[in-house]
Scaffold this motif. Structure first.
Motif, short mmCIF file in Angstrom:
data_model
loop_
_atom_site.label_atom_id
_atom_site.label_comp_id
_atom_site.label_asym_id
_atom_site.label_seq_id
_atom_site.Cartn_x
_atom_site.Cartn_y
_atom_site.Cartn_z
N VAL A 144 0.65 -1.05 -0.40
CA VAL A 144 -0.11 0.33 -0.14
C VAL A 144 0.97 1.54 -0.03
O VAL A 144 1.47 1.38 0.49
N VAL A 145 0.71 2.42 -1.01
CA VAL A 145 1.38 3.38 -0.51
C VAL A 145 0.54 4.73 -0.90
O VAL A 145 -1.06 4.56 -1.79
N PHE A 146 1.07 5.59 -0.37
CA PHE A 146 0.29 7.26 0.18
C PHE A 146 1.28 7.69 0.46
O PHE A 146 2.52 7.98 1.22
N THR A 147 1.26 9.07 0.36
CA THR A 147 0.96 10.23 1.12
C THR A 147 0.37 10.32 2.56
O THR A 147 -0.81 9.87 2.86
N SER A 168 0.87 -8.19 5.83
CA SER A 168 1.58 -9.08 5.41
C SER A 168 2.02 -8.11 3.56
O SER A 168 3.70 -9.37 3.33
N GLY A 169 1.56 -7.57 3.22
CA GLY A 169 2.23 -6.54 2.51
C GLY A 169 3.15 -5.41 2.87
O GLY A 169 3.01 -5.28 4.30
N LEU A 170 4.00 -4.67 2.35
CA LEU A 170 4.34 -3.42 2.94
C LEU A 170 3.20 -1.94 3.14
O LEU A 170 2.55 -1.94 2.29
N THR A 171 3.78 -1.29 3.84
CA THR A 171 3.14 -0.04 3.77
C THR A 171 4.36 1.15 3.70
O THR A 171 5.68 1.31 4.32
N ASP A 190 6.21 1.27 7.18
CA ASP A 190 7.32 -0.25 6.37
C ASP A 190 8.17 0.49 5.95
O ASP A 190 9.29 0.54 6.32
N VAL A 191 7.91 1.46 5.25
CA VAL A 191 9.07 2.70 4.09
C VAL A 191 8.30 4.30 4.55
O VAL A 191 7.07 4.20 4.38
N PRO A 213 11.87 -3.45 9.95
CA PRO A 213 12.58 -4.81 9.25
C PRO A 213 12.08 -5.44 8.54
O PRO A 213 12.23 -6.09 7.92
N ARG A 214 10.64 -5.82 8.19
CA ARG A 214 9.96 -6.27 7.27
C ARG A 214 10.21 -6.05 5.50
O ARG A 214 10.23 -6.02 4.07
N ALA A 215 11.05 -4.47 5.55
CA ALA A 215 11.10 -3.84 4.12
C ALA A 215 12.47 -4.36 3.93
O ALA A 215 12.43 -4.70 2.74
N VAL A 216 13.28 -4.51 4.96
CA VAL A 216 14.20 -5.68 4.86
C VAL A 216 14.09 -6.51 4.43
O VAL A 216 14.90 -6.65 3.36
N GLU A 217 13.53 -7.42 4.68
CA GLU A 217 13.37 -8.70 4.61
C GLU A 217 13.39 -8.86 3.36
O GLU A 217 13.71 -9.89 3.02
#
Length: 380
Positions: A144-147, A168-171, A190-191, A213-217
């Motif tokens: 999920v991508v957002f401002t 389970s996805g990244l934000t 996550d980012v 850590p989830r983004a690094v994984e």
């Protein structure tokens, strides 16, 4: 279009600092370039002193923001835009993507994902300026991508309650005009990206990238199918390039800008940390809320009061676009307010930066001038 007649007497008090630009934003109160520690200038950023200064940018930022254990933060090229695009190019493609967009920059990320990366399984949830899309449409099995805050619309996400803790996805959150000004739920993000030139009034060209850590994984377990430019590469041999998050930047930074940013961080610490910065920004917004409530000719672009940005405050007027432009020019000529016209893609109006580097007294001094300019241009 009416021509200002100067029929009424202008207010007698001007803002002590008329800089209300939404980027680059006003320097901290009491700023003096002569006070910067310039001992790193003319030395290699890869030398011990330069690398130490860059690492301090990361560690001090993480401390002030209260980042959770295991989160990394690094200095990256090309301001917030570079940081966002680094994340999109490096992380997306493994899962479907949901993008929430309601203003210019969010729509840019939609364009990047759909037309540049050409991902197929993308859901775009958009809204007009002044509104948020339904946040509950986001599927957190997807990325999920957002401002967090729409700098060009003055509409912010009011909280992080809608973000699934069990995702389970990244934000991936563009928070350039929110970091250091709004309460961000770091464990849900996550980012996160931001730039020095926004809330802290730093210099341009440098971005900050925060990874959970989830983004690094994800970075260490997934390789995107497209080529990555050097300035986007966060891994080597399938492992995170840890040096990026310890002061070893991907490309050459401006050590003058680094000194400027460290000065801003010292100021944050001196005034009481992020909580105090949030209070200052919200206090600035509160003055405008009171002003708008008593005048029928001016409104917030944000339609929901809980979503009004406390940094990039966007207002619409009962006036034509030509009249608004005349007001902006008049206030500039009077050296009362610089750079307060709305963003070029946004509806006609004015935009007042209310981040923590702006003093409440300057906001209070500006507001009578707004009314005077409106009367001069629109009522004469």
């Amino acid at each position: 279009m009416s021509t200002p007649s100067f029929a009424s007497a202008p207010p007698t008090v001007k803002p002590a600092n008329p800089r209300f630009s939404s980027g680059p934003c006003r320097k901290r109160p009491g700023y003096d370039v002569a006070s910067l520690d310039l001992s790193t200038l003319g030395k290699s950023h890869r030398g011990a002193q330069g690398k130490s200064a860059l690492e301090l940018c990361c560690t001090k930022t993480a401390h002030l923001l209260g980042l959770p254990d295991g989160y990394r933060i690094g200095v990256v090229p090309a301001s917030d835009t570079g940081a966002v695009e680094m994340a999109l190019w490096s992380l997306l493609g493994q899962r479907p993507v949901d993008i929430l967009a309601w203003e210019s920059f969010g729509l840019t990320w939609v364009n990047d994902v759909v037309k540049q990366l050409k991902l197929q399984n993308v859901n775009s949830y958009t809204a007009d300026y002044g509104l948020l899309p339904d946040l509950n449409q986001a599927n957190f099995d997807h990325d999920v991508v957002f401002t967090w805050n729409g700098t060009t619309s003055g509409v912010k996400v009011p909280n992080g309650d809608w973000i699934d803790d069990q995702r389970s996805g990244l934000t991936i959150c563009d928070a350039t005009s929110a970091v250091f000004a709004m309460d961000l739920p770091w464990h849900k993000l996550d980012v996160v990206t931001f730039s020095w030139q926004k809330v802290l009034g730093g210099e341009g060209a440098h971005g900050m990238l925060i990874l959970s850590p989830r983004a690094v994984e994800r970075l260490e377990s997934y390789t995107p199918p497209w080529p990555l430019p050097k300035i986007f590469r966060l891994t080597s041999g399938g492992k995170l390039i840890e040096g990026i998050f310890k002061g070893a930047t991907i490309n050459t930074p401006s050590m003058l800008c680094v000194a400027d940013y460290l000065d801003a961080l010292q100021w944050v610490e001196s005034v009481g940390g992020v909580e105090r910065l949030i209070e200052r920004s919200e206090g600035n917004l509160s003055a405008i809320v009171d002003f708008v409530a008593e005048r029928p000719w001016i409104q917030f672009l944000a339609q929901d009061s809980s979503q009004i940005s406390n940094t990039s405050v966007c207002l619409t007027l009962n006036a034509s676009s030509q009249q608004v432009s005349a007001m902006v020019d008049l206030l500039d000529e009077q050296e009362v307010a610089f750079d307060i016209g709305s963003y070029r893609d946004a509806p006609s109006g004015i935009r007042i930066w209310c981040g923590a580097t702006v003093e409440l007294e300057d906001i209070e001094a500006l507001l009578p001038w707004l009314e005077w300019a409106y009367n001069e241009v629109c009522q004469s």
